[in-house]
Design an enzyme around this catalytic site. Structure first.
Site, PDB file in Angstrom:
ATOM      1  N   ARG A 121       0.817  -1.236   0.000  1.00 26.21           N
ATOM      2  CA  ARG A 121       0.000   0.000   0.000  1.00 26.21           C
ATOM      3  C   ARG A 121       0.838   1.266   0.000  1.00 26.21           C
ATOM      4  NH1 ARG A 121      -2.538  -3.186   3.876  1.00 26.21           N
ATOM      5  NH2 ARG A 121      -4.335  -4.278   3.001  1.00 26.21           N
ATOM      6  N   LYS A 143       2.378  11.389 -11.204  1.00 24.22           N
ATOM      7  CA  LYS A 143       1.504  10.523 -12.003  1.00 24.22           C
ATOM      8  C   LYS A 143       2.284   9.248 -12.301  1.00 24.22           C
ATOM      9  CE  LYS A 143      -1.690  13.408 -14.639  1.00 24.22           C
ATOM     10  NZ  LYS A 143      -2.067  13.838 -16.007  1.00 24.22           N
ATOM     11  N   GLU A 185       8.001  19.679 -25.029  1.00 20.85           N
ATOM     12  CA  GLU A 185       7.315  19.926 -23.745  1.00 20.85           C
ATOM     13  C   GLU A 185       7.814  21.229 -23.112  1.00 20.85           C
ATOM     14  OE1 GLU A 185       4.831  18.005 -22.817  1.00 20.85           O
ATOM     15  OE2 GLU A 185       5.194  16.080 -23.820  1.00 20.85           O
ATOM     16  N   LYS A 227       6.001  23.250 -13.668  1.00 20.43           N
ATOM     17  CA  LYS A 227       5.207  22.039 -13.410  1.00 20.43           C
ATOM     18  C   LYS A 227       4.910  21.911 -11.922  1.00 20.43           C
ATOM     19  CE  LYS A 227       4.028  17.436 -14.506  1.00 20.43           C
ATOM     20  NZ  LYS A 227       4.259  16.205 -15.231  1.00 20.43           N
ATOM     21  N   GLU A 237      -5.487  16.855 -10.715  1.00 21.85           N
ATOM     22  CA  GLU A 237      -6.157  17.267 -11.942  1.00 21.85           C
ATOM     23  C   GLU A 237      -7.665  17.335 -11.741  1.00 21.85           C
ATOM     24  OE1 GLU A 237      -4.290  15.298 -15.211  1.00 21.85           O
ATOM     25  OE2 GLU A 237      -5.544  16.310 -16.671  1.00 21.85           O
ATOM     26  N   ARG A 242      -4.443  21.861 -13.787  1.00 19.30           N
ATOM     27  CA  ARG A 242      -3.451  20.969 -14.398  1.00 19.30           C
ATOM     28  C   ARG A 242      -3.769  20.707 -15.878  1.00 19.30           C
ATOM     29  NH1 ARG A 242      -0.412  16.058 -11.011  1.00 19.30           N
ATOM     30  NH2 ARG A 242       0.956  15.504 -12.713  1.00 19.30           N
ATOM     31  N   ASN A 246      -2.078  19.989 -20.847  1.00 18.92           N
ATOM     32  CA  ASN A 246      -2.472  19.209 -22.034  1.00 18.92           C
ATOM     33  C   ASN A 246      -2.416  20.025 -23.320  1.00 18.92           C
ATOM     34  OD1 ASN A 246      -3.001  16.792 -20.733  1.00 18.92           O
ATOM     35  ND2 ASN A 246      -4.988  17.542 -20.048  1.00 18.92           N
ATOM     36  N   HIS A 249      -1.720  18.414 -26.596  1.00 13.27           N
ATOM     37  CA  HIS A 249      -1.807  16.967 -26.393  1.00 13.27           C
ATOM     38  C   HIS A 249      -3.099  16.350 -26.928  1.00 13.27           C
ATOM     39  CE1 HIS A 249       1.774  17.525 -24.055  1.00 13.27           C
ATOM     40  NE2 HIS A 249       1.834  16.240 -23.748  1.00 13.27           N
ATOM     41  N   HIS A 253      -1.978  13.457 -29.084  1.00 15.15           N
ATOM     42  CA  HIS A 253      -2.251  12.041 -28.794  1.00 15.15           C
ATOM     43  C   HIS A 253      -2.936  11.374 -29.974  1.00 15.15           C
ATOM     44  CE1 HIS A 253      -2.120  12.766 -24.179  1.00 15.15           C
ATOM     45  NE2 HIS A 253      -0.988  12.240 -24.607  1.00 15.15           N
ATOM     46  N   HIS A 266       6.266  10.991 -29.220  1.00 16.81           N
ATOM     47  CA  HIS A 266       5.346  11.818 -28.440  1.00 16.81           C
ATOM     48  C   HIS A 266       5.626  13.325 -28.606  1.00 16.81           C
ATOM     49  CE1 HIS A 266       2.631  12.985 -25.257  1.00 16.81           C
ATOM     50  NE2 HIS A 266       3.609  13.657 -24.673  1.00 16.81           N
TER      51      HIS A 266
HETATM   52  N1  LIG Z   1       4.167  10.500 -15.354  1.00 22.45           N
HETATM   53  C1  LIG Z   1       4.032  11.534 -16.150  1.00 22.45           C
HETATM   54  O1  LIG Z   1       3.562  12.596 -15.737  1.00 22.45           O
HETATM   55  C2  LIG Z   1       4.502  11.430 -17.565  1.00 22.45           C
HETATM   56  C3  LIG Z   1       4.588  12.568 -18.362  1.00 22.45           C
HETATM   57  C4  LIG Z   1       5.089  12.442 -19.649  1.00 22.45           C
HETATM   58  C5  LIG Z   1       5.477  11.197 -20.127  1.00 22.45           C
HETATM   59  N2  LIG Z   1       5.373  10.100 -19.331  1.00 22.45           N
HETATM   60  C6  LIG Z   1       5.805   8.767 -19.801  1.00 22.45           C
HETATM   61  O2  LIG Z   1       7.211   8.830 -20.013  1.00 22.45           O
HETATM   62  C7  LIG Z   1       7.574   7.858 -20.968  1.00 22.45           C
HETATM   63  C8  LIG Z   1       8.567   8.467 -21.933  1.00 22.45           C
HETATM   64  O3  LIG Z   1       9.690   8.915 -21.222  1.00 22.45           O
HETATM   65  P1  LIG Z   1      11.113   9.145 -21.938  1.00 22.45           P
HETATM   66  O4  LIG Z   1      10.921   9.982 -23.126  1.00 22.45           O
HETATM   67  O5  LIG Z   1      12.056   9.553 -20.894  1.00 22.45           O
HETATM   68  O6  LIG Z   1      11.426   7.700 -22.520  1.00 22.45           O
HETATM   69  P2  LIG Z   1      12.262   6.450 -21.974  1.00 22.45           P
HETATM   70  O7  LIG Z   1      12.149   6.303 -20.507  1.00 22.45           O
HETATM   71  O8  LIG Z   1      11.858   5.285 -22.816  1.00 22.45           O
HETATM   72  O9  LIG Z   1      13.742   6.864 -22.331  1.00 22.45           O
HETATM   73  C9  LIG Z   1      14.080   7.033 -23.685  1.00 22.45           C
HETATM   74  C10 LIG Z   1      15.356   6.294 -24.022  1.00 22.45           C
HETATM   75  O10 LIG Z   1      16.448   6.995 -23.471  1.00 22.45           O
HETATM   76  C11 LIG Z   1      17.334   6.116 -22.830  1.00 22.45           C
HETATM   77  N3  LIG Z   1      18.024   6.892 -21.811  1.00 22.45           N
HETATM   78  C12 LIG Z   1      17.613   7.201 -20.570  1.00 22.45           C
HETATM   79  N4  LIG Z   1      18.490   8.010 -19.982  1.00 22.45           N
HETATM   80  C13 LIG Z   1      19.487   8.212 -20.862  1.00 22.45           C
HETATM   81  C14 LIG Z   1      20.681   8.977 -20.848  1.00 22.45           C
HETATM   82  N5  LIG Z   1      21.008   9.724 -19.788  1.00 22.45           N
HETATM   83  N6  LIG Z   1      21.468   8.961 -21.940  1.00 22.45           N
HETATM   84  C15 LIG Z   1      21.124   8.250 -23.027  1.00 22.45           C
HETATM   85  N7  LIG Z   1      20.012   7.521 -23.117  1.00 22.45           N
HETATM   86  C16 LIG Z   1      19.200   7.510 -22.038  1.00 22.45           C
HETATM   87  C17 LIG Z   1      16.434   5.038 -22.301  1.00 22.45           C
HETATM   88  O11 LIG Z   1      17.178   3.855 -22.033  1.00 22.45           O
HETATM   89  C18 LIG Z   1      15.461   4.884 -23.460  1.00 22.45           C
HETATM   90  O12 LIG Z   1      15.974   4.031 -24.441  1.00 22.45           O
HETATM   91  C19 LIG Z   1       6.304   7.375 -21.604  1.00 22.45           C
HETATM   92  O13 LIG Z   1       5.993   6.080 -21.113  1.00 22.45           O
HETATM   93  C20 LIG Z   1       5.246   8.361 -21.122  1.00 22.45           C
HETATM   94  O14 LIG Z   1       3.963   7.796 -20.990  1.00 22.45           O
HETATM   95  C21 LIG Z   1       4.891  10.197 -18.071  1.00 22.45           C
HETATM   96 ZN   LIG Z   2       3.516  15.163 -23.186  1.00 19.07          ZN
END
Ligand SMILES: NC(=O)c1ccc[n+]([C@@H]2O[C@H](COP(=O)([O-])OP(=O)(O)OC[C@H]3O[C@@H](n4cnc5c(N)ncnc54)[C@H](O)[C@@H]3O)[C@@H](O)[C@H]2O)c1
Ligand SMILES: [Zn+2]
Length: 361
Positions: A121, A143, A185, A227, A237, A242, A246, A249, A253, A266
């Site tokens: 939990r 999130k 972003e 943020k 949200e 918040r 979007n 987005h 999306h 994205h």
């Molecule tokens: N929680 C939220 O509020 C929120 C907001 C936006 C996006 N997201 C989520 O985030 C995800 C995308 O995140 P992302 O773009 O970071 O992608 P990711 O986590 O897949 O990372 C992208 C790539 O970069 C590599 N990488 C990581 N750190 C590195 C570094 N320092 N140097 C070189 N390569 C590196 C990773 O191994 C991966 O291959 C999606 O799943 C999306 O849904 C969540």
């Molecule tokens: Zn986004």
């Protein structure tokens, strides 16, 4: 080193941002009093690059460290991977007070946060974001989520980390497309909330693309401030505040989905979504031509797309009506009144959306 406080009623925490600061992480975790054992979720690539540094930083402060490697793909945001990790934690968690560390991009952050939110939990977790996207966006705000075949981020909770520790030095190994995508972003934050940040991006985008550390640090601080402020005002949200995050987005999306997640990534889809939202804002006389042009110029200058290409406009329209944020079938868009000023507009005539999409074909 910059310290930002995310003030929330029950779960306030700090975001620490700086260059070459990872070696100080242990000290900050000590202050949290969350136990002696760190369970670090990461992938093999990131562990190889930064695992040693993190291990040293934590051990020097007296923590035990265990790494758990998950695959380097969005597929790690799944029930299967979450279950495997949780089973591993049960072997490790023998009456210890442990905490989870998410060392990675948004995928690792969302997965680790999700696991932290449900295991017993809720156990404490810390974000050590290693991508620009994670430092400016996904690492902040609590999130957490995993995906189902039926859709992305369908299972998850709002569950805040105890600390976000962003060392921009870790970003130097990112490839260009990842940086450009995350910049979408950052441009978004400028457009919705911060005209000064927008000006800064216009002048300094090349330094960011060249991974110059002072420029990276500046945008990570600025984006995190925005943020954090929005999250502070509307953690779950619920108040419509918040919602402005979007911007770009709704259509973004739909573009990603219409391209079956294989065309634009994205950030690229969000760039197109922002341009379309800006086109709609112009059509509704909320902004003038010059403002719309500034946004387009910045987006194209950083190498983000301005055209939808072959993706079907009908498909985009169809998918956008399934957006989970719509109430009934009334659409809702975050539009702009100028750089740094938003306006939420409901029920925009389909004709206007179609015209805006057409401009981008
Ligand atoms: N929680 C939220 O509020 C929120 C907001 C936006 C996006 N997201 C989520 O985030 C995800 C995308 O995140 P992302 O773009 O970071 O992608 P990711 O986590 O897949 O990372 C992208 C790539 O970069 C590599 N990488 C990581 N750190 C590195 C570094 N320092 N140097 C070189 N390569 C590196 C990773 O191994 C991966 O291959 C999606 O799943 C999306 O849904 C969540
Ligand atoms: Zn986004």
């Amino acid at each position: 080193m910059h310290i930002l406080k995310v003030n929330l009623k029950k779960s306030s925490y700090n975001i620490i941002i700086g260059t070459n600061i990872l070696n100080h992480l242990g000290k900050y975790i000590c202050k949290l009093n969350i136990g002696p054992d760190a369970y670090v979720i990461t992938n093999a690539f990131i562990k190889n690059k930064y695992g040693g540094l993190l291990n040293k930083a934590l051990k020097e402060s007296g923590f035990s460290v265990r790494f758990k490697i998950v695959p380097d793909t969005e597929k790690s945001k799944s029930l299967e991977v979450a279950t495997l990790v949780i089973k591993d934690i049960t072997h490790y968690d023998k009456k210890r007070r442990f905490f989870i560390v998410a060392l990675g991009g948004g995928v690792i952050g969302d997965l680790a946060g999700f696991i932290a939110s449900i295991y017993k939990r809720g156990v404490p977790y810390i974000q050590v974001p290693t991508t620009l996207l994670a430092q400016v966006d996904s690492g902040i705000g609590g999130k957490t989520a995993i995906d189902l075949n039926q859709g992305k981020n369908l299972i998850g909770a709002f569950y805040q980390p105890r600390l976000v520790f962003s060392d921009v030095n870790l970003l130097r190994t990112l490839d260009k497309r990842q940086v450009q995508s995350a910049l979408a972003e950052v441009i978004k934050y400028g457009v919705i909330k911060d005209a000064e940040l927008f000006d800064y991006l216009e002048k300094n985008y090349q330094d960011i693309l060249d991974l110059k550390l002072p420029a990276l640090e500046f945008i990570v601080i600025r984006a995190s401030q925005i943020k954090a402020k929005i999250v502070r005002q509307d953690e779950r949200e619920e108040k419509g505040i918040r919602t402005i995050l979007n911007f770009g987005h709704t259509i973004g999306h739909a573009i990603e989905a219409a391209a079956r997640y294989r065309g634009y990534n994205h950030g690229e889809a969000v760039a197109l979504g922002m341009l379309i939202a800006s086109d709609i804002s112009k059509k509704l006389n909320l902004i003038n031509n010059a403002t719309a042009q500034r946004i387009e110029n910045l987006i194209t200058a950083v190498g983000l797309p301005a055209k939808i290409g072959k993706i079907s406009r009908d498909e985009i329209i169809k998918i956008h009506y399934r957006d989970k944020k719509f109430i009934g079938s009334v659409n809702k868009f975050v539009l702009i009144k100028g750089i740094g000023k938003t306006k939420i507009v409901k029920d925009i005539p389909l004709k206007i959306i179609r015209q805006a999409l057409k401009i981008r074909t």
